[in-house]
Motif scaffolding. Structure first.
Motif, short mmCIF file in Angstrom:
data_model
loop_
_atom_site.label_atom_id
_atom_site.label_comp_id
_atom_site.label_asym_id
_atom_site.label_seq_id
_atom_site.Cartn_x
_atom_site.Cartn_y
_atom_site.Cartn_z
N VAL A 126 0.76 -1.22 0.37
CA VAL A 126 -0.08 0.44 -0.27
C VAL A 126 0.71 1.30 0.41
O VAL A 126 1.85 1.62 0.97
N GLU B 191 -6.43 7.08 2.34
CA GLU B 191 -7.27 8.21 2.44
C GLU B 191 -8.39 8.22 3.16
O GLU B 191 -8.89 6.86 3.24
N ILE C 240 -9.66 4.67 2.10
CA ILE C 240 -9.51 3.79 0.50
C ILE C 240 -8.27 3.88 0.63
O ILE C 240 -7.16 4.76 1.12
N VAL D 233 -4.64 2.33 -1.87
CA VAL D 233 -4.21 2.37 -3.03
C VAL D 233 -3.02 1.30 -3.20
O VAL D 233 -2.18 2.11 -3.08
N ASP D 234 -3.06 0.53 -3.66
CA ASP D 234 -1.12 0.16 -4.27
C ASP D 234 -0.39 -0.15 -5.05
O ASP D 234 -0.72 1.50 -5.70
N GLY E 217 -2.00 0.52 -8.52
CA GLY E 217 -3.14 1.45 -8.90
C GLY E 217 -4.22 0.74 -8.46
O GLY E 217 -5.05 1.05 -8.75
N ASP E 218 -3.74 -0.81 -7.66
CA ASP E 218 -5.49 -1.47 -7.44
C ASP E 218 -6.24 -0.84 -6.12
O ASP E 218 -5.42 -0.37 -5.57
N ARG E 219 -7.15 -0.03 -6.02
CA ARG E 219 -7.98 0.52 -5.13
C ARG E 219 -9.02 -0.94 -4.29
O ARG E 219 -9.71 -1.37 -5.13
N LYS E 220 -8.70 -0.56 -2.61
CA LYS E 220 -10.20 -1.21 -2.38
C LYS E 220 -10.40 0.29 -0.94
O LYS E 220 -9.50 0.70 -0.54
N GLU E 221 -11.57 -0.45 -0.94
CA GLU E 221 -12.32 0.83 0.23
C GLU E 221 -12.75 -0.30 1.10
O GLU E 221 -13.42 -1.79 1.23
#
Length: 56
Positions: A17, A21, A28, A30-31, A34-38
């Motif tokens: 990561v 945010e 939120i 982001v790794d 660019g993969d994003r998880k909430e």
């Protein structure tokens, strides 16, 4: 570049990561790719010495 692993309580949920945010009740992440998880919850601990971010 510095990256951390993200843990939900004690379970690893995301590696490498580079961005975390907080928006309202969501976190939120982001790794490197660019993969994003909430996630819902709060940031409980940031341990840069051990490259860990713990949420819950």
């Amino acid at each position: 570049m510095c990256s951390c692993n993200l843990y939900l309580n004690d379970e690893l949920v995301m590696e490498d990561v580079i961005l975390v945010e907080k928006k309202d009740n969501k976190i939120i992440a982001v790794d490197l790719f660019g993969d994003r998880k909430e996630f819902e919850g709060e940031i409980k601990k940031i341990d840069l010495n051990n490259n860990k971010i713990i949420i819950g």
